[in-house]
Design an enzyme around this catalytic site. Sequence first.
Site, PDB file in Angstrom:
ATOM      1  CD  GLU A  58      -2.740   1.257   2.479  1.00 31.42           C
ATOM      2  OE1 GLU A  58      -2.659   0.373   3.342  1.00 31.42           O
ATOM      3  OE2 GLU A  58      -3.478   2.251   2.546  1.00 31.42           O
TER       4      GLU A  58
ATOM      5  NE  ARG B 187       4.056  -7.860  10.822  1.00 33.93           N
ATOM      6  CZ  ARG B 187       3.402  -7.173   9.874  1.00 33.93           C
ATOM      7  NH1 ARG B 187       2.377  -7.697   9.252  1.00 33.93           N
ATOM      8  NH2 ARG B 187       3.786  -5.968   9.550  1.00 33.93           N
TER       9      ARG B 187
ATOM     10  CE  LYS C 114       3.096   0.018   4.846  1.00 31.11           C
ATOM     11  NZ  LYS C 114       2.547  -0.073   3.495  1.00 31.11           N
TER      12      LYS C 114
HETATM   13  P1  ATP Z   1       2.862  -2.478   8.018  1.00 33.30           P
HETATM   14  O1  ATP Z   1       2.176  -3.333   9.025  1.00 33.30           O
HETATM   15  O2  ATP Z   1       4.299  -2.302   8.254  1.00 33.30           O
HETATM   16  O3  ATP Z   1       2.168  -1.193   7.774  1.00 33.30           O
HETATM   17  P2  ATP Z   1       1.576  -3.653   5.828  1.00 33.30           P
HETATM   18  O4  ATP Z   1       1.375  -5.109   5.817  1.00 33.30           O
HETATM   19  O5  ATP Z   1       0.404  -2.821   6.152  1.00 33.30           O
HETATM   20  O6  ATP Z   1       2.820  -3.309   6.701  1.00 33.30           O
HETATM   21  P3  ATP Z   1       1.676  -3.443   3.020  1.00 33.30           P
HETATM   22  O7  ATP Z   1       2.092  -2.318   2.183  1.00 33.30           O
HETATM   23  O8  ATP Z   1       0.243  -3.814   3.023  1.00 33.30           O
HETATM   24  O9  ATP Z   1       2.143  -3.117   4.478  1.00 33.30           O
HETATM   25  O10 ATP Z   1       2.584  -4.706   2.760  1.00 33.30           O
HETATM   26  C1  ATP Z   1       2.918  -5.198   1.493  1.00 33.30           C
HETATM   27  C2  ATP Z   1       3.308  -6.633   1.638  1.00 33.30           C
HETATM   28  O11 ATP Z   1       4.417  -6.766   2.512  1.00 33.30           O
HETATM   29  C3  ATP Z   1       2.193  -7.460   2.207  1.00 33.30           C
HETATM   30  O12 ATP Z   1       2.057  -8.631   1.424  1.00 33.30           O
HETATM   31  C4  ATP Z   1       2.639  -7.774   3.604  1.00 33.30           C
HETATM   32  O13 ATP Z   1       2.166  -9.018   3.995  1.00 33.30           O
HETATM   33  C5  ATP Z   1       4.155  -7.749   3.480  1.00 33.30           C
HETATM   34  N1  ATP Z   1       4.758  -7.362   4.756  1.00 33.30           N
HETATM   35  C6  ATP Z   1       4.539  -6.244   5.454  1.00 33.30           C
HETATM   36  N2  ATP Z   1       5.233  -6.246   6.614  1.00 33.30           N
HETATM   37  C7  ATP Z   1       5.927  -7.411   6.640  1.00 33.30           C
HETATM   38  C8  ATP Z   1       6.833  -8.014   7.559  1.00 33.30           C
HETATM   39  N3  ATP Z   1       7.166  -7.417   8.708  1.00 33.30           N
HETATM   40  N4  ATP Z   1       7.351  -9.214   7.249  1.00 33.30           N
HETATM   41  C9  ATP Z   1       7.030  -9.820   6.099  1.00 33.30           C
HETATM   42  N5  ATP Z   1       6.183  -9.317   5.188  1.00 33.30           N
HETATM   43  C10 ATP Z   1       5.631  -8.119   5.445  1.00 33.30           C
HETATM   44 MG    MG Z   2      -1.377  -3.228   4.867  1.00 36.44          MG
END
Ligand code: ATP
Ligand code: MG
Length: 559
Positions: free
Chosen positions: A35, A260, A270
């Site tokens: 995102e 994760r 984020k």
């Molecule tokens: P955050 O929780 O840091 O805001 P998010 O999952 O909301 O992260 P996205 O932009 O939706 O952020 O993530 C893009 C991809 O990266 C998704 O498929 C998510 O599962 C993966 N991802 C995000 N954080 C991690 C992590 N700590 N370890 C592994 N994969 C991750």
């Molecule tokens: Mg997300």
Amino acid sequence: MSEAKSRKNFITDIVDKDIEVNKNNARVHTRFPPEPNGYLHIGHAKSICLNFGLAADYNGFCNLRFDDTNPSKEEDAYVQSIKKDVSWLGFDWQDRLYYASDYFEKFYEYAICLIKKHKAYVCDLNPEQMREYRGALNQPGKNSPYRERPIEENLDLFQRMKNGEFKDGAKVLRAKIDMSSPNLNMRDPVIYRILHLRHHRAGDKWCIYPMYDFAHGFEDSIEKITHSICTLEFENHRPLYNWFLEQTEVFHPQQIEFARLNLSYTVMSKRKLLQLVQQKHVSGWDDPRMPTISGLRRRGYTPESIRNFCDTIGVAKFNSTIEINVLENSIRAELNKSAKRVMAVLNPLKVIITNYPEDKTEEIEAINNPEDPSMGTRKVPFSRELYIEHEDFQENPHKKFFRLSLGREVRLRYSYFITCNQVIKDNEGNIVELHCTYDPKTYGGDSPDGRKVKATLHWVCAKNAYEAEVRLYDHLFTKTNPEVTTDGLDFTTNLNPGSLTVLKLCKLEPVLKQAIPGIAYQFERLGYFCADLADSTKDALVFNRTVSLRDTWAKVNKD
Ligand code: ATP
Ligand code: MG
């Protein structure tokens, strides 16, 4: 397929089985779906390596898809930074760059399809009522009074939502599933909400936006993704992911959840990273202390070191926290092989070699990397006035201090043995200068008479020193898990006040004047450093310590 064998995990097991039964004609097509609401962090790198890595290992494809369905937090600047970071990590989406916002029309049609099947309805409950009707984990929910709205009325209201006839929050579109499901996600979740907000790509065209759970499966389906890999917290959302695709009878990717990445001494969400930026606890998303890809890049991490780190930690089904030194070791191991050694003095103390000619400068030969003779040698100037580290001298040495002190002889790296004869102090009693003599017969750092010294010090010639700012970093937080706070305090209370040390007038070996930002050097005995990509100018480089030489420092501190 051959490399896949070396990267076995439970996801490759699933993929292998799917290929065996020729599911999706044995295609493997993954995606990385960020995102654009922040910069990528090292957790995302794990997901990028996994998704692009699987595609590469199985001769498949991996899409880069921006999951941009929430205009309130998304920006084009984030899109640009994400593209830059994915490329920098070494992955290529070729012509497969997609935006969920390009599917808004299709999402709308899927919603209409659900309404027509009486599987979705417009609901007028306000958020508070909706929460009340939802029930709880151990208590079933109640049906909304709007649940049985006739199809025609739903179609009309949804159209009018789209046309902008209602205020934000006045109505929502909900899936009609099961208000008594033990899985709360299945209790008639909201699938569209009204938001009169400008979208970074779609502009003002839409004032209704789909919810993540609704949109995500369709994004995967439209792109014919075979394996939709996400993090564990979406496990409870999988039945919903499946439900939308089944009801609309479209191509059905398989959602697979993995653990994760969590790292000690840092935060990874984020939202929290944004807070650090907005509250100016750090200089920006790319502050070298941040666990972001851009921060790690400025810090001096290479794409290889991050990819190797992701390979090392592997892919699992259970959440855990990786020690931050695993990440540090990945860059240490690489730079030990690739970085040129140089000398730099961070906390300078002037040394005058009283028996060395005043106007003489020698060019001393130094080895660029003892691990790799092919990296050759270089000339380092040596003259009467030098700098050594303040910490390498003690006037009254304690028992285990073997470095320079009054009357003691030590080796200056690559050059000569010196003996300290006099300590010069200022009015306040601070040591400002040492007067030493050198033994010309020890050139190269060896004594022909077999005399031994207990320490070898690094040094820099005063006349030719390149003066620069050097920044040292420590963990951003003082706690292994910064999210654990006392008395409900915010995680920022665990910030490490000593995470950044700025040293202004460091004396560096003259070759460093030509250092290229981002290219690492080992400053002997001090760690790996590189000129900063953001704050360096042509006339004034600023150096970051990427990582210390752990073992050396541990030893130095014990002395
Ligand atoms: P955050 O929780 O840091 O805001 P998010 O999952 O909301 O992260 P996205 O932009 O939706 O952020 O993530 C893009 C991809 O990266 C998704 O498929 C998510 O599962 C993966 N991802 C995000 N954080 C991690 C992590 N700590 N370890 C592994 N994969 C991750
Ligand atoms: Mg997300």
